[in-house]
Design an enzyme around this catalytic site. Structure first.
Site, short mmCIF file in Angstrom:
data_model
loop_
_atom_site.label_atom_id
_atom_site.label_comp_id
_atom_site.label_asym_id
_atom_site.label_seq_id
_atom_site.Cartn_x
_atom_site.Cartn_y
_atom_site.Cartn_z
CG LEU A 21 -2.13 -0.87 0.89
CD1 LEU A 21 -2.32 -1.13 2.49
CD2 LEU A 21 -3.19 -0.48 0.08
CG ASP A 40 10.15 0.17 3.84
OD1 ASP A 40 8.98 -0.09 2.63
OD2 ASP A 40 10.48 -0.63 4.39
CG ASP A 75 12.66 2.67 14.19
OD1 ASP A 75 11.48 2.24 14.14
OD2 ASP A 75 12.77 1.77 15.10
CB ILE A 76 9.09 6.53 11.82
CG1 ILE A 76 8.25 4.75 11.02
CG2 ILE A 76 9.91 7.40 10.31
CD1 ILE A 76 6.77 4.70 11.90
CG ASN A 102 1.29 2.22 4.15
OD1 ASN A 102 -0.15 1.41 4.34
ND2 ASN A 102 2.63 1.61 3.80
CE1 TYR A 173 -1.57 -4.23 10.95
CE2 TYR A 173 -4.44 -6.14 11.02
CZ TYR A 173 -3.50 -4.94 10.44
OH TYR A 173 -3.82 -4.39 9.57
CE LYS A 177 -2.87 -1.07 11.32
NZ LYS A 177 -1.92 0.57 10.46
CB THR A 207 -0.30 -5.70 2.14
OG1 THR A 207 -0.86 -6.07 2.80
CG2 THR A 207 -1.17 -4.69 1.84
#
Length: 304
Positions: A21, A40, A75-76, A102, A173, A177, A207
């Protein structure tokens, strides 16, 4: 005469943009005239480091098509990485207009087998990895607004049907989310005064994360419309990240194939008020009566 490009001149950050995505979003923004910071970390499906730099490959694709892009491999989910991500946009292009969060990965386990490490790892990347880039971008936009340069800034965060309805085997997860939705609603309320809009998408697409978990529904068809192609999600993401989405903030959109759905979320349903304290038995009786009047919730993914 061709139509004007929707994001001409805008600077857009997309995290997790090396594949799936994120890659589709980055390419779609570039096609609409945006200049990109492609983030990334290059990790595998489980978050372990990978051998290559998918961000650089996407940058090369964008440049080969005549667009502008730079890669960011930080690394965000760390303060330094998130800060350097925002600096990359400002140092390269002198501005930041849109942040698309994302990045993420999976470590699926049933709850009784879900250990603390797998819980922390998924919450860290999905939820903290949304918060920290948002925090640093928001601080920049607030400074711009206070200096009299109110931006037309946009944030597009990524939730999931698992975050809205739950998903068997994905407690970490799903929780992350769901947290993304709450975080976005707060950002929309707090940052509106500074010219920032924040919205959420809950996409369904093929994905690395979904093609194994939902293999039966994610396989590409031999011909015709590929409803699960990630590129189907990107047009809405591009519009939400553009100035054309003015006035749209604090909303959640499901998007799959050719369908876009505005999610209405938690809202008051049937209610009863006795004007005093219930006994447990009375509360139970009232709850059962109200449930007969309430809408049936959506099915949990993977439930029998």
């Amino acid at each position: 005469m061709s139509a004007p490009l929707l994001c001409e001149g805008r600077v857009v950050i997309v995290t997790g943009a090396g594949r799936g995505l994120g890659r589709a979003h980055a390419l779609a923004y570039a096609a609409e005239g945006a200049r990109l910071v492609v983030n990334d970390l290059g990790v595998g499906l489980d978050g372990a480091p990978g051998p290559d730099s998918p961000a650089r490959r996407v940058v090369e694709e964008i440049r080969a098509a005549g667009g502008e892009a730079v890669a960011h491999g930080g690394d965000i989910a760390t303060t330094d990485g998130a800060a350097s991500l925002v600096r990359a946009a400002l140092n390269t292009y002198g501005r930041l207009d849109t942040l698309v969060n994302n990045a993420g990965f999976l470590r699926d386990r049933m709850l009784v087998n879900l250990d603390e490490e797998d819980w922390d790892a998924v919450l860290r990347v999905h939820l903290k990895g949304h918060f920290l880039p948002l925090r640093h971008a928001a601080a920049h936009w607030r400074s711009e607004a206070k200096a009299g340069r109110t931006p037309e800034a946009r944030v597009v965060n990524t939730s999931s049907g698992a975050g809205l309805l739950g998903s068997v085997g994905q407690g970490n997860y799903s929780a992350a989310k769901a947290g993304v939705v709450g975080l976005t609603l707060v950002a929309a309320a707090e940052m509106r005064r500074y010219g920032v809009q924040a919205n959420v998408i809950a996409p369904a697409a093929r994905t690395r994360m979904t093609e194994r978990t939902f293999a039966g529904t994610m396989t590409a068809p031999d011909s015709g419309f590929d409803a699960m192609a990630p590129e189907n999600v990107s047009p809405l993401v591009v519009w939400l990240g553009s100035a054309a989405s003015a006035g749209v903030t604090g909303r959640v959109f499901e998007t799959e194939g050719g369908r876009i759905t505005v999610m209405e979320g938690w809202r008051p349903g049937p209610s009863a008020d006795r004007g005093g304290r219930w006994t447990p038995a009375e509360a139970g009786d009232a709850a059962r009566r109200l449930l007969t009047e309430a809408e049936t919730p959506g099915a949990v993914y993977g439930a029998e």
